[in-house]
Design a protein around this motif. Structure first.
Motif, PDB file in Angstrom:
ATOM      1  N   LEU A 816       0.837  -1.198   0.000  1.00  0.00           N
ATOM      2  CA  LEU A 816       0.000   0.000   0.000  1.00  0.00           C
ATOM      3  C   LEU A 816       0.872   1.248   0.000  1.00  0.00           C
ATOM      4  O   LEU A 816       1.973   1.257   0.565  1.00  0.00           O
ATOM      5  CB  LEU A 816      -0.909   0.023   1.240  1.00  0.00           C
ATOM      6  CG  LEU A 816      -1.786  -1.226   1.470  1.00  0.00           C
ATOM      7  CD1 LEU A 816      -2.566  -1.071   2.767  1.00  0.00           C
ATOM      8  CD2 LEU A 816      -2.734  -1.438   0.303  1.00  0.00           C
ATOM      9  N   GLU A 820      -2.974   5.457   1.057  1.00  0.00           N
ATOM     10  CA  GLU A 820      -3.924   4.348   1.135  1.00  0.00           C
ATOM     11  C   GLU A 820      -3.787   3.605   2.460  1.00  0.00           C
ATOM     12  O   GLU A 820      -4.786   3.155   3.045  1.00  0.00           O
ATOM     13  CB  GLU A 820      -3.691   3.388  -0.030  1.00  0.00           C
ATOM     14  CG  GLU A 820      -4.753   2.300  -0.149  1.00  0.00           C
ATOM     15  CD  GLU A 820      -4.532   1.411  -1.369  1.00  0.00           C
ATOM     16  OE1 GLU A 820      -5.360   0.543  -1.616  1.00  0.00           O
ATOM     17  OE2 GLU A 820      -3.505   1.615  -2.056  1.00  0.00           O
ATOM     18  N   HIS A 821      -2.569   3.502   2.954  1.00  0.00           N
ATOM     19  CA  HIS A 821      -2.361   2.849   4.246  1.00  0.00           C
ATOM     20  C   HIS A 821      -3.055   3.622   5.364  1.00  0.00           C
ATOM     21  O   HIS A 821      -3.717   3.031   6.235  1.00  0.00           O
ATOM     22  CB  HIS A 821      -0.857   2.746   4.510  1.00  0.00           C
ATOM     23  CG  HIS A 821      -0.514   2.074   5.806  1.00  0.00           C
ATOM     24  ND1 HIS A 821      -0.278   2.785   6.966  1.00  0.00           N
ATOM     25  CD2 HIS A 821      -0.374   0.764   6.130  1.00  0.00           C
ATOM     26  CE1 HIS A 821      -0.014   1.954   7.948  1.00  0.00           C
ATOM     27  NE2 HIS A 821      -0.056   0.727   7.472  1.00  0.00           N
ATOM     28  N   ARG A 824      -6.937   3.173   5.051  1.00  0.00           N
ATOM     29  CA  ARG A 824      -7.418   1.856   5.502  1.00  0.00           C
ATOM     30  C   ARG A 824      -7.274   1.693   7.004  1.00  0.00           C
ATOM     31  O   ARG A 824      -8.056   0.968   7.619  1.00  0.00           O
ATOM     32  CB  ARG A 824      -6.666   0.759   4.765  1.00  0.00           C
ATOM     33  CG  ARG A 824      -6.984   0.693   3.282  1.00  0.00           C
ATOM     34  CD  ARG A 824      -6.636  -0.655   2.683  1.00  0.00           C
ATOM     35  NE  ARG A 824      -6.928  -0.720   1.263  1.00  0.00           N
ATOM     36  CZ  ARG A 824      -6.800  -1.808   0.513  1.00  0.00           C
ATOM     37  NH1 ARG A 824      -6.349  -2.927   1.077  1.00  0.00           N
ATOM     38  NH2 ARG A 824      -7.090  -1.798  -0.751  1.00  0.00           N
ATOM     39  N   ARG A 827     -10.338   3.118   8.436  1.00  0.00           N
ATOM     40  CA  ARG A 827     -11.508   2.244   8.242  1.00  0.00           C
ATOM     41  C   ARG A 827     -11.349   0.890   8.919  1.00  0.00           C
ATOM     42  O   ARG A 827     -12.201   0.019   8.746  1.00  0.00           O
ATOM     43  CB  ARG A 827     -11.755   2.049   6.740  1.00  0.00           C
ATOM     44  CG  ARG A 827     -12.101   3.310   6.004  1.00  0.00           C
ATOM     45  CD  ARG A 827     -12.653   3.001   4.622  1.00  0.00           C
ATOM     46  NE  ARG A 827     -11.712   2.307   3.779  1.00  0.00           N
ATOM     47  CZ  ARG A 827     -10.882   2.894   2.921  1.00  0.00           C
ATOM     48  NH1 ARG A 827     -10.899   4.226   2.816  1.00  0.00           N
ATOM     49  NH2 ARG A 827     -10.042   2.205   2.179  1.00  0.00           N
ATOM     50  N   SER A 828     -10.256   0.698   9.660  1.00  0.00           N
ATOM     51  CA  SER A 828      -9.996  -0.573  10.384  1.00  0.00           C
ATOM     52  C   SER A 828      -9.960  -1.753   9.435  1.00  0.00           C
ATOM     53  O   SER A 828     -10.432  -2.852   9.742  1.00  0.00           O
ATOM     54  CB  SER A 828     -11.055  -0.800  11.468  1.00  0.00           C
ATOM     55  OG  SER A 828     -11.036   0.236  12.399  1.00  0.00           O
ATOM     56  N   GLU A 829      -9.390  -1.558   8.248  1.00  0.00           N
ATOM     57  CA  GLU A 829      -9.277  -2.632   7.268  1.00  0.00           C
ATOM     58  C   GLU A 829      -7.904  -3.286   7.283  1.00  0.00           C
ATOM     59  O   GLU A 829      -7.697  -4.279   6.586  1.00  0.00           O
ATOM     60  CB  GLU A 829      -9.570  -2.093   5.864  1.00  0.00           C
ATOM     61  CG  GLU A 829     -10.995  -1.614   5.682  1.00  0.00           C
ATOM     62  CD  GLU A 829     -11.240  -1.062   4.292  1.00  0.00           C
ATOM     63  OE1 GLU A 829     -10.244  -0.980   3.517  1.00  0.00           O
ATOM     64  OE2 GLU A 829     -12.388  -0.708   3.969  1.00  0.00           O
ATOM     65  N   VAL A 830      -6.957  -2.747   8.060  1.00  0.00           N
ATOM     66  CA  VAL A 830      -5.610  -3.324   8.164  1.00  0.00           C
ATOM     67  C   VAL A 830      -5.612  -4.291   9.336  1.00  0.00           C
ATOM     68  O   VAL A 830      -5.830  -3.898  10.487  1.00  0.00           O
ATOM     69  CB  VAL A 830      -4.542  -2.230   8.350  1.00  0.00           C
ATOM     70  CG1 VAL A 830      -3.173  -2.862   8.541  1.00  0.00           C
ATOM     71  CG2 VAL A 830      -4.533  -1.302   7.150  1.00  0.00           C
ATOM     72  N   THR A 843      -4.702  -7.244   4.841  1.00  0.00           N
ATOM     73  CA  THR A 843      -5.937  -6.471   4.870  1.00  0.00           C
ATOM     74  C   THR A 843      -7.142  -7.384   4.774  1.00  0.00           C
ATOM     75  O   THR A 843      -7.030  -8.577   4.451  1.00  0.00           O
ATOM     76  CB  THR A 843      -5.958  -5.461   3.711  1.00  0.00           C
ATOM     77  OG1 THR A 843      -5.890  -6.190   2.461  1.00  0.00           O
ATOM     78  CG2 THR A 843      -4.776  -4.509   3.801  1.00  0.00           C
ATOM     79  N   GLN A 845      -9.462  -7.061   2.557  1.00  0.00           N
ATOM     80  CA  GLN A 845      -9.744  -7.356   1.154  1.00  0.00           C
ATOM     81  C   GLN A 845      -9.002  -8.608   0.681  1.00  0.00           C
ATOM     82  O   GLN A 845      -9.551  -9.406  -0.093  1.00  0.00           O
ATOM     83  CB  GLN A 845      -9.357  -6.156   0.280  1.00  0.00           C
ATOM     84  CG  GLN A 845     -10.277  -4.964   0.408  1.00  0.00           C
ATOM     85  CD  GLN A 845     -10.065  -4.180   1.671  1.00  0.00           C
ATOM     86  OE1 GLN A 845      -9.099  -4.416   2.391  1.00  0.00           O
ATOM     87  NE2 GLN A 845     -10.950  -3.229   1.958  1.00  0.00           N
TER      88      GLN A 845
END
Length: 961
Positions: A816, A820-821, A824, A827-830, A843, A845
């Motif tokens: 990332l 972008e890091h 994310r 958004r607590s996506e990491v 992630t 995703q």
């Protein structure tokens, strides 16, 4: 450039309290590790979100061993302050830790006045920033002085370096001579070893020749013995021949001559046989020779083995000597580190003493400011009173010409009107008199400085308001205007008119700070009709003797029977009405309990607490009530919820249900007939929502006492018995978090009520933190669930092998960019960052892409990712591989050690993660050491466990924190 690439995150002023705290909790680990509380506390004290007592608790508590624990405790204290605590924390991070502020909020730090929330006045904020700038300039000056001192020190070190280089050159020359001499010594030693080997070979050959010679001598002696025997027989035969010849000469007949010739030929044949060696004897001699050579070869082989072992022992001795030297160096390094840490400790203690001195100065300044404020308010009161007297005198002079002078009414003392909480004007105007005001209250209207008691009053008020926010949704449905039934009494009508005026001024509902209108004894019966909800106020003394209720949390609580000639029957309460809410007064406190989603046990306890005038909210719901009734007219239970058992309960009686720790139960009745303080529950099928064996179970508070007794018994058991019981888990320690009450009860309790439940009025408040049962909800994952292997160190070895199986795939990290890091992270996506650093992260995703392919995603992560996955409705299969001392476990440990992990690190990782398993909000699976023999069988066992767990229902607990 990195700072310019950071995207502007959401405006913090527009975010709600829960959103801001969720943003902080997502980055709690980073804040706890990178922030020092002593840097932020001055600003937080300036913003008045932390008190002096909180500061002492954070910095001086013995239970907080390190900076991370103190920072985490500071976050918990700020969480109590709500949005003000969150905004003050973020502003202090923006001033002292701009990098962490950017990582948490995604915004660039700004020192503009508009960037602050207004918790601190502009002048105070400017003064704080000037102090911070002065401190930084002082630190810069000290750094420059330190740099000059280091420069002079560097000059002296350079001179010493020149001398050291000369000595190093001399030592290098000596090392070269030493190395040359060592090479010569090694060559001479090598030649000596070669000579020794040749000498040993000669010894071996000499020994072999001696052995062959001795064997030949033995064989020669045997042959000589045979020759002697044959010579003796030959002489004997010659003697006999001479004797017979002489005899034949005397009497020679043809028959005797023929007989003698036959005897001579027989003797000659015997002589030939004796002189020749037979093949059998030759074979025996050959076998003896071969055996002697084999023995000689074996002895030579043993000699070579002994020589090799001697050389290996010599090498090991040299290695041990080198290892000893390395350990000596490590000891010296550790000694230096210890001295350095002692110096750091001394510096920290001195800084702590300075901070304490600053704190004392701040306290003195605060007291002076409070005293000055009190003096200013007193002067203001004096001026107001003078102004009022002048106005009154002017009015009396103007009206003296038109009317007779009358005695003026006594004027009340001037007071400060709602200096802190101006929102409750209408309520105070209706219910508070000047004589009821206490000077020690934090909301005092008198001109008095704050006192220590006001802090406790503020905390009590904040806690009470927090409880009131839990029932805000029900207030929307139930708070409307009252319609009073007149009775002809003028006093009652005046009270009703006053109450109408109070309610018209306050449209936000009934305030908990004052007594609500329905608790007044002098008023008549009142009814509120709002479409489907009916609110009735009546005398509810011994309410359970007037009403009989049925139902539960699944269907609702309904009125089943009403006692004739009772107050409930008089106001018109009938069967089939659903009870939504009850309000009453107890110990000068207005209490409110919502019964719409409560169990029957909780509803019976709440209605049993009513001891006087009450306010009951009902909803006609005849269809739902008729579904509860059986053909016999009796009502069946309306309770239905699922719990996870946190202790082992053996079935004592015949109807008692035997359960184990981590079992899932379906509770169908909280007040079964004929079973005191028990629930009716059933085991649940692991793959379907089907009830299996049914029986009675101790209710929450009785099970809580059993849990405490079990923990006490475990603490006094001997170590041998405790280790034997550890193989089968009997207790799971789970606390209620910050709620401090039974999480299975959803009604609102007053914070001052010390009762813990039905029949437990004397139970200590601290015991409420232990939970024997935990509420769970079922989930059905539609696709293949991810797999998480623990401990993490062993999982890293098995993840790659498991991913090679069909139906499994290893989760790959993503690369990332910085922007972008950051996005994310917000958004607590990491899930977790790679150990190599950089911007490579695991992630959500990447996990979802593997799951969409219909394969199990193997997660090379730790336990921290479980809650993030649950938040995204992804429920991993968690498998913990238990450690043992078997041969297979030692082989697995040796493979882990080849990758750079020591055995101590493996044990520490296993123990730490095993203790965290009970804190997970879901079930997990433990692989016993006896179920596998090698790595292949372990992988086969894991594969079968994953297939079984994929078919099961996922039970998840709510987040208690």
């Amino acid at each position: 450039m990195a700072a310019e690439c950071v995207p502007e995150g959401p405006d913090l002023k527009e975010m709600g309290e829960e959103d801001v705290w969720e943003l902080i909790n997502d980055n709690r680990h980073r804040i706890s590790l990178g922030v020092k509380p002593c840097m932020l506390i001055p600003y937080l004290r300036q913003a008045r979100v932390l008190t002096e007592m909180d500061e002492d608790e954070i910095l001086s508590c013995l239970k907080l061993n390190n900076s991370s624990m103190r920072t985490s405790h500071m976050l918990d204290l700020l969480r109590i302050q709500g949005r003000s605590g969150a905004m003050a924390l973020l502003e202090s991070l923006m001033i002292h830790y701009p990098t962490i502020y950017t990582q948490v909020t995604g915004r660039k730090p700004s020192t503009e006045p508009s960037g602050f929330s207004g918790l601190i006045k502009y002048s105070d904020l400017t003064e704080y920033l000037v102090k911070a700038l002065t401190g930084m300039q002082k630190e810069l000056k000290e750094a420059r002085q330190e740099a000059s001192r280091l420069g002079s020190r560097c000059t002296s070190l350079e001179a010493q370096l020149g001398q050291t280089l000369e000595r190093q050159e001399e030592s290098r020359r000596l090392k070269a001579d030493h190395g040359r001499m060592r090479k010569n010594l090694a060559a001479a030693h090598h030649d000596i070893l070669k000579l020794k080997d040749e000498k040993c070979g000669l010894y071996v050959r000499y020994t072999a020749v001696i052995e062959e010679r001795s064997a030949a001598n033995i064989h020669c002696s045997d042959l000589n013995l045979q020759v002697y025997q044959l010579q003796f027989e030959l002489r004997k035969a010659q003697t006999e021949t001479d004797f017979e010849r002489q005899r034949s000469l005397k009497c020679t007949t043809p028959s005797q001559t023929q007989r003698l010739q036959d005897e001579i030929s027989a003797l000659r044949r015997q002589l030939l046989v004796a002189e020749t060696i037979t093949p059998a004897r030759e074979d025996i001699l050959g076998q003896d020779l071969v055996e002697a050579r084999d023995v000689h070869t074996e002895l030579a082989e043993q000699l070579r083995c002994y020589r090799k072992e001697n050389e290996q022992l010599t090498r090991e001795r040299q290695e041990m000597v080198e290892h000893k030297e390395c350990l000596a160096l490590q000891v010296q390094k550790l000694t230096l580190d210890c001295e350095m840490y002692q110096q750091k400790g001394t510096v920290i203690q001195s800084q702590l003493r300075e901070l304490q001195a600053e704190r004392d100065d701040a306290c003195l300044s605060r007291d002076e400011a409070q005293a000055q404020i009190a003096r200013s308010l007193a002067e203001k009161d004096t001026l107001r009173s003078a102004h009022t007297e002048r106005m009154f005198s002017w009015e009396s002079q103007g009206s003296s010409s038109d009317s007779l002078p009358s005695s003026p009414s006594p004027r009340p003392r001037l007071r400060r009107m709602h200096a802190i909480c101006p929102d409750s004007d209408s309520v105070r105007g209706c219910s508070i008199k000047s004589g009821d005001i206490t000077p020690s209250s934090v909301r005092s209207q008198n001109v008095e400085p704050p006192r220590p008691e006001s802090l406790r009053t503020r905390e009590k008020t904040l806690w009470y308001n927090r409880d009131s926010s839990e029932t805000a949704e029900c207030d929307v449905l139930l708070d409307n205007d009252f319609v009073f039934i007149p009775s002809g009494n003028e006093v009652e009508q005046s009270v009703m008119s006053n109450m109408r005026s109070c309610q018209s001024n306050n449209s936000d509902g009934i305030s908990r700070a004052s007594a609500p209108p329905f608790l007044l004894r002098s008023r008549p019966r009142a009814m509120r009709i709002t479409g489907r909800v009916l609110t009735i106020s009546f005398q509810g003394e011994a309410l359970l003797s007037q009403l009989q209720v049925v139902g539960g949390n699944k269907t609702g609580v309904f009125v089943h029977q009403v006692t004739e000639c009772s107050a409930a029957n008089t106001v018109g309460i009938s069967s089939g009405a659903q009870i939504l809410e009850v309000k009453y007064e107890q110990a000068q406190q207005a209490l409110r309990m919502v019964l719409e989603d409560t169990t029957l046990e909780e509803a019976m306890w709440a209605l049993g607490q009513v001891r006087g005038f009450c306010h009951l909210s009902l909803r006609p719901n005849q269809d739902a009530y008729e579904k509860l009734l059986l053909q016999s007219g009796e009502a069946m239970s309306g309770d239905s919820f699922y719990v996870r058992v946190n202790m082992t309960l053996p079935g004592g009686s015949q109807d008692a249900l035997s359960v184990s720790c981590n079992d899932i139960l379906h509770v169908t009745c909280t007040l079964p007939a004929g079973a005191d303080r028990s629930w009716r529950a059933s085991h649940v099928h692991p793959c379907q929502l089907l009830d299996l064996k049914t029986g009675n179970l101790p209710n929450y508070y009785r099970a809580q006492r059993l849990l405490i007794s079990a923990i006490e018994d475990m603490s006094i058991q001997p170590m041998a018995l405790r280790k034997a019981q550890d193989k089968k888990k009997t207790v799971r320690i789970v606390s209620t978090g910050r709620q401090g009450r039974n999480p299975l009860w959803v009604c609102v309790e007053d914070s001052k009520d010390k009762s813990t439940g039905p029949g437990d009025a004397s139970a200590p408040r601290g015991c409420l933190t232990l939970m024997p049962y935990t509420l769970v909800t079922p989930h059905y994952p539609p696709v293949c669930r991810p797999v998480l292997l623990l401990p993490t160190i062993i999982g890293r070895v098995l993840d790659q092998k498991l991913a090679e199986w069909q139906g499994f795939q290893l989760c790959e990290p993503e690369l990332l960019s910085s922007s972008e890091h950051t996005a994310r992270l917000q958004r607590s996506e990491v899930l977790e960052e790679c150990e190599q650093g950089g911007q490579r992260c695991y992630t959500l995703q990447s996990v979802e892409r593997v799951m969409k392919q219909g394969t199990h995603c193997v997660l090379p992560l730790g336990l921290d990712c479980v809650r993030r996955l649950h938040r995204a409705e992804i429920f991993p299969i968690i498998i913990f591989i238990a450690q043992s001392k078997s041969r297979a476990a030692r082989k697995l440990k040796s493979k882990v050690q080849r990758q750079g992990w020591s055995e101590e690190q493996q044990l520490e990782c296993s123990r730490s993660e095993e203790s965290l398993l009970d804190k997970l909000p879901c079930l997990y699976r433990i692989v016993s050491p006896d179920s596998w023999d090698d790595k292949t069988s372990l992988l086969t066992t894991l594969h079968s466990i994953i297939l079984v767990e994929q078919k099961k229902i996922v039970w998840v607990e709510p987040d208690l924190w």
